[in-house]
Design a protein around this motif. Structure first.
Motif, PDB file in Angstrom:
ATOM      1  N   ILE A 138       0.847  -1.200   0.000  1.00 46.43           N
ATOM      2  CA  ILE A 138       0.000   0.000   0.000  1.00 46.43           C
ATOM      3  C   ILE A 138       0.879   1.245   0.000  1.00 46.43           C
ATOM      4  N   LEU A 139       1.941   1.234   0.772  1.00 45.34           N
ATOM      5  CA  LEU A 139       2.859   2.367   0.807  1.00 45.34           C
ATOM      6  C   LEU A 139       3.534   2.548  -0.551  1.00 45.34           C
ATOM      7  N   LEU A 140       3.944   1.452  -1.170  1.00 40.54           N
ATOM      8  CA  LEU A 140       4.572   1.513  -2.481  1.00 40.54           C
ATOM      9  C   LEU A 140       3.593   2.039  -3.535  1.00 40.54           C
ATOM     10  N   GLU A 141       2.338   1.597  -3.485  1.00 40.10           N
ATOM     11  CA  GLU A 141       1.321   2.081  -4.419  1.00 40.10           C
ATOM     12  C   GLU A 141       1.084   3.582  -4.232  1.00 40.10           C
ATOM     13  N   ALA A 142       1.075   4.046  -2.994  1.00 39.74           N
ATOM     14  CA  ALA A 142       0.877   5.468  -2.713  1.00 39.74           C
ATOM     15  C   ALA A 142       2.036   6.302  -3.264  1.00 39.74           C
ATOM     16  N   ILE A 143       3.242   5.833  -3.089  1.00 37.39           N
ATOM     17  CA  ILE A 143       4.422   6.556  -3.594  1.00 37.39           C
ATOM     18  C   ILE A 143       4.399   6.612  -5.117  1.00 37.39           C
ATOM     19  N   ILE A 144       4.055   5.522  -5.768  1.00 40.54           N
ATOM     20  CA  ILE A 144       3.973   5.512  -7.242  1.00 40.54           C
ATOM     21  C   ILE A 144       2.857   6.441  -7.713  1.00 40.54           C
ATOM     22  N   GLY A 145       1.727   6.454  -7.008  1.00 43.86           N
ATOM     23  CA  GLY A 145       0.630   7.363  -7.356  1.00 43.86           C
ATOM     24  C   GLY A 145       1.044   8.821  -7.226  1.00 43.86           C
ATOM     25  N   ILE A 146       1.768   9.168  -6.170  1.00 44.51           N
ATOM     26  CA  ILE A 146       2.250  10.542  -5.974  1.00 44.51           C
ATOM     27  C   ILE A 146       3.251  10.910  -7.068  1.00 44.51           C
ATOM     28  N   LEU A 147       4.106   9.987  -7.451  1.00 47.11           N
ATOM     29  CA  LEU A 147       5.082  10.233  -8.518  1.00 47.11           C
ATOM     30  C   LEU A 147       4.381  10.515  -9.849  1.00 47.11           C
ATOM     31  N   ILE A 148       3.393   9.720 -10.184  1.00 50.27           N
ATOM     32  CA  ILE A 148       2.644   9.930 -11.437  1.00 50.27           C
ATOM     33  C   ILE A 148       1.917  11.276 -11.396  1.00 50.27           C
TER      34      ILE A 148
END
Length: 148
Positions: A14-24
């Motif tokens: 979930i943390l990794l998905e959030a970081i990728i979402g913020i990057l995009i």
């Protein structure tokens, strides 16, 4: 597989998905900012082109209402009556809004149909870098025939 085992292997996703979402999202915002900057520059360029076209039309209209036999002397760069210089100082450099505005004109009064006028307006937009070989960032050229 027991439920406790599945829970431990999915931790951190979930943390990794959030970081990728913020990057995009950040990349999308940077792209929008880049488009906005390009749009602002294009809008300013269009404004100066429009202003130059209106100034050229104004000068050609002044020539149309002048005496056809005196256009070459009245509106040349070094003419006796200095109508071109007055227009250049008061309209192009003064009130018009062409930053660093300059104009050049060539008049050929010896044509069969009338007087051929070639007018070039140049300007330097604020913030544009200029060089000795290209002292202006924008240019507008037009030609007209003033009939006798």
């Amino acid at each position: 597989m027991p439920a406790t085992m599945r829970k431990t292997t999915s931790q951190g996703f979930i943390l990794l998905e959030a970081i990728i979402g913020i990057l995009i999202f950040s990349l999308a915002i940077l792209g929008i900012i880049g488009f906005q900057a390009a749009s602002s520059k294009l809008t300013a360029d269009a404004r100066y082109q429009t202003e130059a076209a209106m100034l050229a039309d104004e000068l050609i209209a002044r020539m149309n209402v002048s005496d056809p036999s005196t256009i070459a002397t009245d509106f040349s760069s070094g003419g006796a009556s200095n109508k071109f210089k007055d227009w250049l100082d008061n309209r192009v450099k003064g009130a018009a809004g062409l930053p660093g505005g300059a104009a050049s004109i060539s008049i050929d009064a010896n044509t069969v149909t009338g007087t051929v006028v070639n007018l070039t307006l140049q300007w330097t937009a604020p913030g544009e870098s200029i060089s000795a070989s290209e002292p202006y960032s924008g240019q507008y050229k037009t030609s007209a025939v003033i009939y006798r």
